[in-house]
Design a protein around this motif. Sequence first.
Motif, PDB file in Angstrom:
ATOM      1  N   LEU A 106      -8.533  -4.948  -2.576  1.00 14.92           N
ATOM      2  CA  LEU A 106      -7.393  -5.114  -1.539  1.00 14.92           C
ATOM      3  C   LEU A 106      -7.611  -3.903  -1.308  1.00 14.92           C
ATOM      4  O   LEU A 106      -6.492  -3.276  -2.519  1.00 14.92           O
ATOM      5  N   PRO A 107      -7.440  -3.056  -0.833  1.00 14.24           N
ATOM      6  CA  PRO A 107      -7.194  -1.045  -0.393  1.00 14.24           C
ATOM      7  C   PRO A 107      -6.504  -1.056   0.655  1.00 14.24           C
ATOM      8  O   PRO A 107      -6.579  -1.470   1.134  1.00 14.24           O
ATOM      9  N   ILE A 108      -5.011  -0.645  -0.373  1.00 13.64           N
ATOM     10  CA  ILE A 108      -4.301  -0.029   1.194  1.00 13.64           C
ATOM     11  C   ILE A 108      -3.643   1.035   0.906  1.00 13.64           C
ATOM     12  O   ILE A 108      -2.881   1.401   0.269  1.00 13.64           O
ATOM     13  N   ASN A 113      -0.423   7.931   5.869  1.00 13.30           N
ATOM     14  CA  ASN A 113      -2.524   8.286   6.442  1.00 13.30           C
ATOM     15  C   ASN A 113      -2.570   7.489   7.913  1.00 13.30           C
ATOM     16  O   ASN A 113      -2.897   6.405   8.104  1.00 13.30           O
ATOM     17  N   PRO A 114      -3.354   8.460   8.679  1.00 10.65           N
ATOM     18  CA  PRO A 114      -2.786   7.901  10.571  1.00 10.65           C
ATOM     19  C   PRO A 114      -4.304   7.251  10.141  1.00 10.65           C
ATOM     20  O   PRO A 114      -5.368   7.378   9.206  1.00 10.65           O
ATOM     21  N   ARG A 115      -4.208   5.977  10.916  1.00  4.16           N
ATOM     22  CA  ARG A 115      -4.842   4.904  11.318  1.00  4.16           C
ATOM     23  C   ARG A 115      -6.514   5.259  11.151  1.00  4.16           C
ATOM     24  O   ARG A 115      -7.605   5.723  10.492  1.00  4.16           O
ATOM     25  N   ALA A 136       1.644   1.818   5.591  1.00  5.79           N
ATOM     26  CA  ALA A 136       2.337   3.046   6.976  1.00  5.79           C
ATOM     27  C   ALA A 136       3.564   3.482   6.029  1.00  5.79           C
ATOM     28  O   ALA A 136       3.663   5.215   5.804  1.00  5.79           O
ATOM     29  N   THR A 137       4.915   3.087   6.034  1.00  2.46           N
ATOM     30  CA  THR A 137       5.796   3.143   5.945  1.00  2.46           C
ATOM     31  C   THR A 137       5.833   3.352   3.868  1.00  2.46           C
ATOM     32  O   THR A 137       7.287   4.094   3.457  1.00  2.46           O
ATOM     33  N   GLY A 138       5.167   2.673   3.358  1.00  3.56           N
ATOM     34  CA  GLY A 138       5.077   3.066   2.108  1.00  3.56           C
ATOM     35  C   GLY A 138       6.154   2.380   1.248  1.00  3.56           C
ATOM     36  O   GLY A 138       6.732   2.341  -0.175  1.00  3.56           O
ATOM     37  N   ALA A 139       6.942   1.263   2.218  1.00  2.00           N
ATOM     38  CA  ALA A 139       7.438   0.361   1.008  1.00  2.00           C
ATOM     39  C   ALA A 139       7.318  -0.180   0.530  1.00  2.00           C
ATOM     40  O   ALA A 139       7.561  -0.725  -0.607  1.00  2.00           O
ATOM     41  N   MET A 140       5.722  -1.454   1.059  1.00  2.00           N
ATOM     42  CA  MET A 140       5.289  -2.322  -0.006  1.00  2.00           C
ATOM     43  C   MET A 140       5.276  -1.741  -1.300  1.00  2.00           C
ATOM     44  O   MET A 140       5.518  -2.127  -2.212  1.00  2.00           O
ATOM     45  N   ALA A 141       4.399  -0.270  -1.483  1.00  2.00           N
ATOM     46  CA  ALA A 141       4.018   0.464  -2.246  1.00  2.00           C
ATOM     47  C   ALA A 141       5.035   0.839  -3.405  1.00  2.00           C
ATOM     48  O   ALA A 141       5.603   0.979  -4.395  1.00  2.00           O
ATOM     49  N   ARG A 142       6.049   1.304  -2.754  1.00  2.00           N
ATOM     50  CA  ARG A 142       7.813   1.558  -3.581  1.00  2.00           C
ATOM     51  C   ARG A 142       8.336   0.458  -4.145  1.00  2.00           C
ATOM     52  O   ARG A 142       8.810   0.070  -5.175  1.00  2.00           O
ATOM     53  N   ASP A 143       8.178  -0.994  -3.554  1.00  2.00           N
ATOM     54  CA  ASP A 143       8.271  -2.722  -3.469  1.00  2.00           C
ATOM     55  C   ASP A 143       8.110  -2.116  -5.130  1.00  2.00           C
ATOM     56  O   ASP A 143       8.373  -3.534  -6.117  1.00  2.00           O
TER      57      ASP A 143
END
Length: 192
Positions: A106-108, A113-115, A136-143
């Motif tokens: 699962l690459p995210i 990173n514009p679509r 897109a916002t990087g929120a999940m990565a930060r979390d």
Amino acid sequence: MLKKLIAATLYTALSLGAIPATALDLSTAAALREGSLQKLGFHSEPKEVSALPFTDGDGAEETLADYQGQWVLLNFWATWCAPCRKEMPALDALSAEFEDQGLTVLPIATGHNPRPAVERFLKEAEITSLPLHLDATGAMARDMGVLGLPVTVLISPEGQEVARMTGDAEWFSPSAQAIVRQLLQETATTDQ
């Protein structure tokens, strides 16, 4: 002496089925790390993963909970990240090899990173087995505590983080394939 007695009692109970053995033994998989996979750090205790959403190629929201029941190799990457781009073909090959056996790669693409840029990269790199996903916002990565890219997180079928690596790796190496086979075998054995 008391520790030995307790250990012997637990071993006997487990072997007789009095206590169900549901925890995966990841030590064998960890022992298979070679080359660039030596950076893959297995945790002594599973960790919770983010419940924040990300989007699929059609813009629909998903969460990691949608993938419970299978092994997930979650890879945070970006089109502007050279090591990320370098490892993507190996992740694609790993996905093609194991996608029908219980592993989801699962690459995210996280952050800016514009679509169209992500789609262009996937096409140019001839990535055929990996789906397009965006944070897109990087929120999940930060979390998830991602501070640099790439970061790859191994998530158990129970939906918990069991290993993590920062930096690129040769994800289709014999070592990577052996680790995945061991994890899939361990899960099959545990499910019986």
